[in-house]
Design an enzyme around this catalytic site. Structure first.
Site, mmCIF file in Angstrom:
data_model
loop_
_atom_site.group_PDB
_atom_site.id
_atom_site.type_symbol
_atom_site.label_atom_id
_atom_site.label_comp_id
_atom_site.label_asym_id
_atom_site.label_seq_id
_atom_site.Cartn_x
_atom_site.Cartn_y
_atom_site.Cartn_z
ATOM 1 C CD GLU A 181 -0.322 -12.732 2.405
ATOM 2 O OE1 GLU A 181 0.661 -11.974 2.279
ATOM 3 O OE2 GLU A 181 -1.045 -13.066 1.443
ATOM 4 C CG ASP A 227 5.797 -5.638 -1.120
ATOM 5 O OD1 ASP A 227 6.224 -5.794 0.038
ATOM 6 O OD2 ASP A 227 4.682 -6.040 -1.502
HETATM 7 O O1 KIV Z 1 1.857 -7.210 -2.047
HETATM 8 C C1 KIV Z 1 0.931 -7.058 -1.231
HETATM 9 O O2 KIV Z 1 -0.153 -6.538 -1.553
HETATM 10 C C2 KIV Z 1 1.138 -7.512 0.133
HETATM 11 C C3 KIV Z 1 -0.041 -7.520 1.062
HETATM 12 C C4 KIV Z 1 -0.928 -8.655 0.746
HETATM 13 C C5 KIV Z 1 0.373 -7.512 2.481
HETATM 14 O O3 KIV Z 1 2.218 -7.877 0.490
#
Ligand code: KIV
Length: 271
Positions: free
Chosen positions: A189, A90
């Protein structure tokens, strides 16, 4: 024939092939070397180094505080444990929203300093320029629509998203824009199952659902939730495969008793 069983190294192309062969994609979060090693050896297709690390590793209420340096630490630890899975990281809040040059600089830092294979960004139309720029630098991008936890203060709740027509239409538009911009997959989500199914059928790229029903091309869960480490989070979409909270509590209680009683260590456990 199972593509999952044949593949020695999962790539973004593998995910596209899985979708076109109608075979499901498995994805779990991980944040450290030890769990990544176990998940990879068990055969998970994708490991997401989620900014949920902010919640489950650091104890913050939201994903907003986690920094790029902290994500790089988690991601590089995960990458060292992985042989087969695709590792997606991310981009944390504040490292890509201001403009596409900053987004690219953040993306390059993660790729250079972690050895990860792809990035995930939250949002639709608003981030399309950044997605295009990152993709043109040769970095694969996964999208994330529906409940986007980095925008929690805009929405105010973690309730189901896109359950009205206006939001559903925006999501349908956004996901096509992300596909056109070059995303190789998209997380959906906490949206209605029927919408996720419809959107999934309209795309070439795979969708990975969390709280988005069974019509997505794959599923993702946060490891702490599915292993039952966190016993206070019990949303409807979650299936717990272990109750580690209880098992760990029992183990630690037993250890404390053994230390206090002098039972541990015994002769065989001593030199
Ligand atoms: O940060 C995370 O764990 C996520 C998932 C919930 C898809 O983005």
């Amino acid at each position: 024939m199972s593509i999952h069983k044949e593949v020695k190294k999962v790539t973004t192309n593998t995910l596209l092939k899985l979708k076109s062969a109608n075979q499901r994609i498995s994805m779990l979060t991980a944040y450290d070397f030890s769990f990544a090693t176990i998940f990879d050896a068990a055969g998970i297709d994708v490991i997401l180094v989620g900014d949920s690390a902010s919640n489950v590793m650091a104890g913050h209420e939201t994903t907003l505080p986690i920094t790029l340096d902290q994500m790089i630490y988690h991601a590089s630890s995960v990458v060292r444990g992985v042989k087969r899975s695709l590792v997606v990281v991310d981009l944390p809040f504040g490292t890509y929203q201001s403009n596409s040059d900053i987004a690219l600089a953040s993306a390059i830092r993660i790729m250079k300093e972690t050895g990860a294979h792809a990035l995930k960004l939250e949002g639709g139309e608003e981030i399309v320029e950044s997605v295009k720029k990152i993709v043109s630098a040769g970095i694969p991008v996964m999208g994330h629509l529906g409940l986007t936890p980095q925008s929690i203060y805009k929405f105010g709740t973690y309730n189901v998203r896109a359950n009205n027509e206006a939001e559903a239409e925006k999501l349908k538009k956004d996901i096509l824009l992300l596909q056109e911009a070059g995303c190789f997959a998209c997380v959906l989500e906490k949206i209605p199952a029927a919408l996720a199914k419809e959107v999934t059928a309209s795309l070439i790229i795979p969708t990975i659902g969390i709280g988005a029903g069974n019509g997505c091309d794959g599923q993702v869960l946060v490891m702490h939730d599915m292993l039952g480490i966190n016993n206070e989070f019990n949303p409807r979409f979650l299936r717990k495969y272990l109750n580690m909270h209880e098992q760990i509590t029992n183990a630690v209680t037993q250890y404390i008793d053994d230390v206090k009683s002098g039972d541990f260590p015994n002769d065989k456990e001593s030199y």
